[in-house]
Write an enzyme that holds these catalytic residues in place. Structure first.
Site, short mmCIF file in Angstrom:
data_model
loop_
_atom_site.label_atom_id
_atom_site.label_comp_id
_atom_site.label_asym_id
_atom_site.label_seq_id
_atom_site.Cartn_x
_atom_site.Cartn_y
_atom_site.Cartn_z
CB VAL A 279 6.59 2.97 7.65
CG1 VAL A 279 7.15 4.23 7.01
CG2 VAL A 279 5.35 3.29 8.46
CB ALA A 280 10.72 0.05 6.21
CB ILE A 282 4.17 0.44 2.00
CG1 ILE A 282 3.45 -0.71 2.70
CG2 ILE A 282 3.26 1.08 0.96
CD1 ILE A 282 2.31 -0.27 3.57
CD GLU A 284 6.61 5.26 2.13
OE1 GLU A 284 7.67 5.75 2.53
OE2 GLU A 284 6.38 4.03 2.17
CG ASP A 326 0.72 15.68 -42.56
OD1 ASP A 326 -0.04 14.90 -43.14
OD2 ASP A 326 0.33 16.62 -41.86
CG ASN A 707 11.26 3.84 4.09
OD1 ASN A 707 11.10 3.29 3.01
ND2 ASN A 707 10.48 4.82 4.50
CG ASP A 711 12.33 2.76 0.07
OD1 ASP A 711 13.23 1.96 -0.23
OD2 ASP A 711 11.19 2.42 0.44
#
Length: 883
Positions: A279-280, A282, A284, A326, A707, A711
């Site tokens: 979990v930490a 990746i 996510e 233009d 995390n 994160d």
């Protein structure tokens, strides 16, 4: 059934006079009665639904399983911490999604279409949401129809109704038709125009009969379910990166668990540790962080007059190396002013105040130009084409009473302008009852249909000498960067048909008008050139006029860099591809030419931005990598086809948008590299320690806490970093480049390895200072806690401090400004405070199984925590010197 009613019955039912329109007071009353003219938005997710969606992830499911296992094992504190981390992470995700949604809603509001209406006897442009039943709406080519209308006047009006009927062929409209059958299909109702349809030809007037959800489109909207939001290519790329990293990390975590089983470790504890590491490790939250960064970026761009309609455009902006622009309104001020007139009586220079030289021919020329104009000008407020507005100003300059002229003449029919004929004609009935056709257009086009000339107050046959004099006058005007427009007329009858209008005309005269360059454009072109971006001017003007402006703006240096549309027609597609990069000015081009030019440039590997404002510009806007529409003069069709809208119609805004697009992409890249580096550091620390048989350096709750702190806020703060002022000194980014290109991937790997090794050393030192080795058996629990605490503190400090170095890959933190990103400083300070709080509050210290550090431990944590940042800064110094 409005299509079954006559025009008179419809106007009576709606209680409106088509000549004056509704009063402002009546419009306000009806707006309260009928509500805003907009479709009901899709049903939004509730905060609870968004929160639940944040938990809909297989890694979260595994964490919940870990909660149940720890609870059954009697580890209630660990179970509570894991649940708390899950809830906090989900809450941050909810905040990010709500933030991104609000930003995009704000952009949608900014880009809402406009409607041209008649109110209080005046023609004005209002937001389409303010329309009410009874409003008189004026339609012209390029306008999106803002509500369901019962047409009350049409002149060769055609609309494209594919959104409702599925038929892409334009429908001819006739206001006078009435249908008895109440079941007449939408596609056959020629006396109505429908919301979101597009006027492709001619002009007309209609009265609003239905708005909002009561329109035909609104009826369809009732049947539509909520659609799934599609991800942008950037988000897909990030998701793919996250999945790849996730698979690698999960593989490592499975390996750790299997290794622990063979090593005879506590399997329940190692299961939690392995899951927590997954979990930490990746990233996510990467896609959510990028969505926030993008939405904040595009909101900031909208405040600087650039509305990004499609988020992937931000990514593409950083790669643009050709801007096709233009001339009128973008490079110039879009305030045309007639400065010269030419008739058979000679040249009149209005700048020199030669009012006494104005002849009857000149006055007739000005009168005809006014009658050929669809623009409006009242009390300084104007609508319509700037060229046509300039013709109205010309009438005022020559003291022609436009209100009296409008009152005493009536337009009976017209033949609308198109890019092939380069002319438009009107049939008008004058005060004395006579009928005349007035035709305005390019001199070259009028010469083909003129057989006579107005000279000395009468008509006579036109001669080659007359044509030569007019051609020479037009050429001199063009050489002076004046746009020329010719006018002819002829006596007519009420029965004169559009196809008969442009035959046997009488040449009246020629006007030359100037649209000066904007003051800020020249520096912007120089800035773009310095950034490796070539500016190309594409215009319908004559070759000499176009070159005069281009030379003044330093776009082109010599006439050989200019090519015209007819010259382009002689090129094959392959010839054009080979030669397209040598031309910097394209003059006298049609919309079809624009598409060919864009495709040829793209075939050579260029990333092209194209500007446009007309209906016929939509194909080239679609063909370009970045289509840019004009917000002021642009038609709704052009805006709908564009990726970006300029609310000030200014070239310099494109360059600013490219600069900001580069900075936004750079900020996203910083966030990506930061997350990858930090997560890799955690994996390196755990894998090395477990491989050599040491105790786990971090337990599950500590990994989840890290995390949570590193994160989220620091990554978002990096994404909100100030723009690099030197970003426009770099060449455009290769569109095939990914986040790990140009050494960024290697930098993430080296940074992650270094952080992991530093923390590994801290873990060893935690044993050493208490007289033990990690390899020893029967080590006291407090010693293990001390080692883990030191590794825990160093890892958090190292990641937080390291974020400072990632603000710029080349400049030192002192050159960038140590405290210039207040969001990042705030995130770091908050992270450190939370980390210290965990250690100093006894109940939290026990929950996370930590040991209070001594003085040496704190010094070691601070020094080791700063080492990755110092090493990164040292690397940048070496890199800069090498360069």
């Amino acid at each position: 059934m409005w299509f079954t009613k006559s025009i008179e019955d419809t106007l009576k039912a709606l209680n409106v006079n088509p000549e004056t329109g509704l009063t402002s007071e009546e419009a306000v009353k009806r707006l309260k009665q009928f509500g805003p003219n907009r479709l009901e938005a899709k049903k939004k997710k509730t905060v609870l639904q968004i929160f639940i969606s944040q938990l809909n992830d297989w890694l979260i499911y595994v964490l919940f399983a870990a909660v149940i296992i720890t609870f059954l094992m009697g580890e209630y504190v660990d179970a509570a911490i894991i649940v708390l981390v899950i809830l906090i992470n989900a809450s941050i995700g909810v905040y990010q999604e709500l933030k991104a949604g609000k930003a995009i809603e704000a952009l949608m509001e900014l880009s809402s279409p406009k409607a041209l209406v008649k109110r209080d006897s005046h023609t004005k442009e209002i937001d389409s949401s303010e329309l009410v039943p009874g409003d008189i709406v004026i339609l012209e080519a390029g306008r999106i129809i803002p509500a369901d209308l019962r047409l009350i006047e049409t002149a060769n009006l055609q609309t494209e109704e594919s959104a409702l009927t599925g038929e892409s062929v334009p429908e001819h409209k006739k206001a006078e038709d009435v249908y008895e059958d109440p079941n007449t299909p939408i596609g056959d109702r020629e006396n109505q125009a429908f919301m979101t349809s597009v006027v492709t030809y001619g002009r007309g007037t209609g009265v609003v009969v239905e708005t909002g959800m009561k329109t035909e489109l609104g009826k369809i909207a009732h049947l539509i379910d909520n659609e799934e939001t599609t991800k942008t290519p950037l988000e897909k790329r990030l998701n793919d990166l996250g999945k790849m990293l996730g698979k690698i990390t999960v593989g490592i975590c499975v390996f750790i668990f299997v290794l622990s089983w063979f090593q005879g470790r506590d399997l329940a504890e190692m299961f939690l540790t392995a899951v927590s590491l997954a979990v930490a490790s990746i990233p996510e939250g990467l896609a959510a962080i990028v969505a926030v960064v993008l939405s904040i970026g595009v909101t900031s761009m909208s405040k600087k007059n650039a509305i990004v309609r499609r988020l992937p455009a931000v990514e593409t902006l950083g790669s643009v190396n050709v801007i096709c622009s233009d001339k009128t309104g973008t490079l110039t001020m879009n305030k045309m002013t007639v400065t010269q007139l030419f008739t058979s009586d000679g040249l009149i220079d209005l700048d020199d105040d030669q009012q006494e030289k104005i002849s009857n021919s000149a006055k007739m020329l000005a009168k005809g130009m006014i009658l050929c104009s669809d623009a409006t000008l009242e009390n300084g407020d104007s609508t319509g084409d700037p060229t046509e507005v300039a013709l109205l100003v010309l009438g005022d300059t020559m003291e022609i009473d436009r209100k009296d002229l409008s009152k005493n003449t009536r337009r009976i029919n017209e033949k609308a302008f198109d890019s092939d004929r380069k002319m438009m004609s009107v049939l008008v009935k004058e005060e004395d009852g006579d009928y005349k056709v007035f035709t305005k257009g390019a001199l070259g086009s009028l010469k083909k249909v003129c057989t006579k000339i107005f000279s000395d107050g009468e008509m006579r046959d036109i001669s080659d000498i007359d044509f030569e004099q007019f051609s020479n006058a037009a050429s001199k005007m063009s050489d002076n960067a004046l746009r020329t427009l010719a006018l002819a007329y002829k006596p007519a009858t009420k029965e004169t048909q559009p196809e008969e209008m442009e035959q046997d005309l009488v040449l009246l005269g020629l006007v030359g008008m100037m649209d000066p360059a904007r003051d800020e454009v020249k520096p912007s072109i120089a800035l773009a050139k310095n950034a490796g971006i070539r500016t190309v001017m594409i215009t319908g003007d004559h070759k000499n006029t176009a070159f005069a402006i281009a030379k003044d703006l330093a776009i082109a240096q010599n006439i050989d860099q200019v090519i015209t549309g007819p010259e382009l027609d002689e090129f094959s597609d392959e010839d054009l591809r080979r030669n397209v990069d040598q031309y910097l000015v394209y003059a006298r081009v049609s919309p079809e030419h624009k598409v060919k030019i864009v495709r040829a440039m793209k075939a050579n590997g260029n990333i092209v931005s194209m500007t446009g404002d007309g209906v016929n510009d939509a194909p080239s806007l679609n063909a370009a990598d970045i289509g840019v529409a004009m917000g002021i003069t642009g038609t709704d069709v052009a805006k709908g086809a564009a990726d970006m809208i300029l609310t000030d119609d200014n070239f310099s805004t494109i360059v600013k948008a490219i600069e900001q697009g580069r900075n936004i992409y750079s900020n996203i890249k910083k966030s990506v590299i930061f997350l990858l580096t930090c997560n890799l550091g955690e994996v390196v620390l755990m894998v090395i320690a477990l491989l050599i048989g040491w105790a786990s350096p971090l337990i599950a709750t500590q990994l989840l806490w890290i995390n949570l702190i590193t994160d989220s806020l620091p990554a978002i703060a990096l994404g909100m970093d100030n723009g690099d002022p030197d970003v426009m000194n770099e060449k455009p980014r290769n569109p095939k480049e990914n986040f790990l290109s140009n050494g960024a991937g290697l930098q993430a790997v080296l940074g992650g390895l270094f952080i992991g090794l530093i923390c590994f050393f801290a873990f060893w030192y935690g044993y050493y200072e208490m007289g033990y080795s990690p390899s020893d058996k029967n080590v006291p629990e407090e010693v293990v806690k001390n080692a883990r605490t030191l590794a825990f503190m160093v890892l958090v400090f190292a990641q937080l401090f390291y974020s400072l170095g990632l603000r710029n890959m080349k400049k030192s933190i002192f050159e960038v400004g140590l405290f210039s990103n207040k969001y990042l400083i705030g995130a770091i300070v908050l992270g450190i405070l939370l980390q210290v709080l965990v250690l100093f509050v006894p109940i939290l210290r026990d929950a996370f199984k930590l040991h209070m550090l001594d003085q040496k431990g704190w010094i070691m944590a601070a020094v080791l925590g700063l080492l990755p940042l110092a090493a990164h800064e040292f690397y940048k110094v070496l890199f800069i010197r090498k360069k």
